[in-house]
Design an enzyme around this catalytic site. Structure first.
Site, PDB file in Angstrom:
ATOM      1  N   GLY A 278       8.806 -26.040 -17.912  1.00  0.00           N
ATOM      2  CA  GLY A 278       8.688 -24.631 -18.270  1.00  0.00           C
ATOM      3  C   GLY A 278       8.489 -24.505 -19.764  1.00  0.00           C
TER       4      GLY A 278
ATOM      5  N   CYS B   7      10.774 -32.552 -17.636  1.00  0.00           N
ATOM      6  CA  CYS B   7      10.508 -31.827 -18.885  1.00  0.00           C
ATOM      7  C   CYS B   7      11.627 -30.807 -19.163  1.00  0.00           C
ATOM      8  CB  CYS B   7       9.129 -31.196 -18.855  1.00  0.00           C
ATOM      9  SG  CYS B   7       8.573 -30.613 -20.478  1.00  0.00           S
ATOM     10  N   TYR B   8      11.378 -29.523 -19.025  1.00  0.00           N
ATOM     11  CA  TYR B   8      12.425 -28.524 -19.220  1.00  0.00           C
ATOM     12  C   TYR B   8      13.594 -28.802 -18.265  1.00  0.00           C
ATOM     13  CZ  TYR B   8      14.691 -23.943 -19.587  1.00  0.00           C
ATOM     14  OH  TYR B   8      15.594 -22.918 -19.772  1.00  0.00           O
TER      15      TYR B   8
ATOM     16  N   HIS C  61       5.636 -35.701 -17.695  1.00  0.00           N
ATOM     17  CA  HIS C  61       5.201 -34.998 -16.486  1.00  0.00           C
ATOM     18  C   HIS C  61       4.583 -35.989 -15.494  1.00  0.00           C
ATOM     19  CE1 HIS C  61       5.781 -30.768 -17.659  1.00  0.00           C
ATOM     20  NE2 HIS C  61       5.590 -31.213 -18.887  1.00  0.00           N
TER      21      HIS C  61
ATOM     22  N   GLU D 247       3.842 -35.338 -12.485  1.00  0.00           N
ATOM     23  CA  GLU D 247       3.019 -34.616 -11.509  1.00  0.00           C
ATOM     24  C   GLU D 247       1.571 -34.459 -11.944  1.00  0.00           C
ATOM     25  OE1 GLU D 247       4.615 -31.254 -14.160  1.00  0.00           O
ATOM     26  OE2 GLU D 247       5.186 -33.267 -13.526  1.00  0.00           O
TER      27      GLU D 247
ATOM     28  N   ASP E  38      -9.188 -20.781   7.242  1.00  0.00           N
ATOM     29  CA  ASP E  38      -7.798 -20.406   7.486  1.00  0.00           C
ATOM     30  C   ASP E  38      -7.612 -19.792   8.873  1.00  0.00           C
ATOM     31  OD1 ASP E  38      -7.454 -21.234   4.889  1.00  0.00           O
ATOM     32  OD2 ASP E  38      -7.425 -19.218   4.045  1.00  0.00           O
TER      33      ASP E  38
ATOM     34  N   LYS F 240      -4.004 -24.936   0.723  1.00  0.00           N
ATOM     35  CA  LYS F 240      -5.377 -24.911   1.234  1.00  0.00           C
ATOM     36  C   LYS F 240      -5.869 -26.299   1.638  1.00  0.00           C
ATOM     37  CE  LYS F 240      -9.179 -22.339   1.771  1.00  0.00           C
ATOM     38  NZ  LYS F 240      -9.229 -21.018   2.408  1.00  0.00           N
TER      39      LYS F 240
END
Length: 514
Positions: free
Chosen positions: A58, A85-86, A172, A174, A230, A369
């Site tokens: 964040g 991180c945060y 990070h 990710e 979808d 998605k």
């Protein structure tokens, strides 16, 4: 699509868009994840029976007034926790460590020095590239933690307390710019949390079918098919669960792209043999749009007319008690709600009224998605539907700047067909999130065609790259592809003499023009 046996990894959202990216990466490790707010009490998190908890990054500083905080009881739940991180700094501060603004900021690629692999860094070399984005740093680890890595700028780049199953990294994992980031995530998920990689398309389908059967019983179900991936995947999941209790309603507004109505009928009516009502209503929609140029008015009129058409079909199915919707997990995140709801104007079928009293069946509400596409492929949907690019609910009507009539639809549909064909031919259909044309129906430009002067419409080529449409960048298409698209449109589409390329990102622009 809840499953009694499934225990999620909860991603605590501490700001920016890190939480959604982390959740996606966990899903890519074949582990189910959910995003939750940071202000939930520990008891409410525990009630969700998490297998693990991840604290996101964040933009704030943990010592700032009003910075996102966390119930300290989260660390006493006996659930493995990973801070990123945060989240790393918040864990340190909450448990008695120190966080400071050291003046040694790190942004971008950074060399990580692994001092003790511990659990998380087992697969990393002594020196590894990672991605950093922080101004503050943990300068003293809480009691019971051991430091497992550092950088040239900060003394604690990662730390662990294996006795309490608490782990934290300043970098990070990710993001793709941390090459071994997925390996770090897998160590936490598989070894730290003891999870198996069982969030697979086959298991998703199995769970969805069981949940749908439990919800629907023997009642009749309606599904509004749009032709997109979808609604198509949602319809096939429900059909697999309840068979001929499902009736699909395809309202052909006349605002679809070339070949799409025929594709829907072929796929569902003939290939999958799903009961299908195909309502051809182009004249009705064009009548409602006559003389209308305001984009919001277009959307409202299209939504209202869809309601009227759908209601007429629904009256022939008075025993129907359920309505299938293709709601996705990002829709749930953005609405801030994880609870079921009656039909509201923001739902995917075009704004059905709340008084229709049909209970929603939303088999995709846990999926991103890309996961929907994977499930669609597993169900046997044709690739041209599975990989279909996102398409706005009002269709081509909002890709015509100006009045919508048959002539303008013919032009934009033909130009769009050229764009999709050339993008596919160049092998770029998977690399672009959306690629399409916008017709400036209220604008004409001077040109030279053959030996004469022309005074016809320009079209705008729009191509973007994105992961989730929340942000997007304009696609750097090769010049030869741009040249091929422009040449073909001007040559093959009557009424067009100019093609321009939109190089606006989102933000500040939007993906669609209207």
């Amino acid at each position: 699509m809840a499953s009694v046996a499934r225990r999620p990894v909860l991603v605590v959202d501490l700001g920016a868009q890190y939480a959604q990216l982390i959740a996606r990466r966990i899903r890519e490790c074949h582990v189910y994840s959910e995003i939750v707010a940071h202000d939930l009490p520990a008891s409410e998190l525990a009630a969700r029976r998490p297998a693990g908890i991840v604290l996101s990054g964040g933009p704030a500083s943990v010592y700032e007034a009003g910075a996102p905080a966390l119930d300290p009881g989260v660390f006493e739940l006996g659930v493995p926790v990973l801070g990123i991180c945060y989240g790393h700094q918040l864990m340190a501060q909450t448990l008695g460590g120190e966080v400071e603004a050291t003046g040694q900021r790190e942004y971008g690629r950074t060399l990580l020095h692994v001092t003790e692999p511990g659990l998380l860094l087992e697969d990393l070399a002594a020196d590894e590239q990672v991605w950093m984005s922080h101004g503050d740093a943990v300068t003293r680890a809480p009691e019971g933690f051991r430091v497992t890595s550092r950088t040239d700028a900060i003394p604690i780049a990662s730390m662990e307390d294996p006795e309490r199953s608490l782990y934290a990294v300043q970098f990070h994992p990710e993001v793709v710019h941390t090459p071994k980031g997925v390996a770090v995530m897998k160590r936490f998920l598989y070894d730290g949390c003891g999870l198996l990689p069982d969030w697979t398309p086959a298991n998703v389908i199995e769970r969805a079918v069981a949940t749908i059967r439990a919800q629907v019983g023997r009642a009749e179900v309606l599904c509004a098919l749009s032709g997109g991936v979808d609604s198509a995947v949602a319809a096939l999941l429900v059909h697999r669960a309840v068979g001929e209790q499902l009736t699909c309603v395809f309202v052909d507004t006349g605002l679809l792209r070339e070949g799409e109505p025929e594709q829907v009928e072929e796929t569902f009516g003939r290939h999958f043999r799903v009961p299908l009502v195909h309502v051809k209503a182009e004249d009705r929609f064009l009548a409602r749009l006559a003389g209308v140029t305001d984009p919001e008015d277009k959307r409202r009129r299209i939504g209202e007319e869809f309601i009227r058409v759908f209601e007429e079909v629904a009256r022939g199915h008075r025993s129907a008690a359920f309505l299938v919707q293709g709601t996705l997990y990002p829709d749930v995140i953005e609405s801030g709600s994880h609870t079921a709801a009656r039909i509201k104007s923001h739902h995917n079928v075009g704004g059905l009224p709340a008084d229709m009293d049909l209970e929603l069946v939303e088999p995709l509400r846990d999926l991103f998605k890309d996961e929907v596409r994977t499930v669609g492929a597993e169900l046997g949907l044709p690739e041209e539907i599975v990989q279909r690019q996102p398409f706005p609910g009002p269709g081509l009507a909002v890709r015509i700047v100006g009045e919508v009539d048959r002539e303008s639809l013919t032009i934009v549909r033909a130009a769009d067909h050229v764009v999709r064909e050339e993008i596919r031919r160049a092998g770029l259909d998977r690399e672009t999130w959306q690629a399409f044309c916008v017709l400036l129906a209220d604008v004409r430009s001077v040109g030279v065609m053959g030996d004469g002067r022309s005074y016809e419409h320009p079209v705008v080529l729009r191509a973007v790259t994105s992961e989730d449409a929340m942000t997007a960048d304009w696609a750097r298409l090769p010049h030869d592809v741009l040249d091929g698209i422009a040449s073909r449109i001007v040559r093959e589409v009557p009424g067009v003499n100019r093609v321009v390329y939109d190089i606006t990102s989102k933000p500040p622009g939007t993906i669609e023009w209207e």
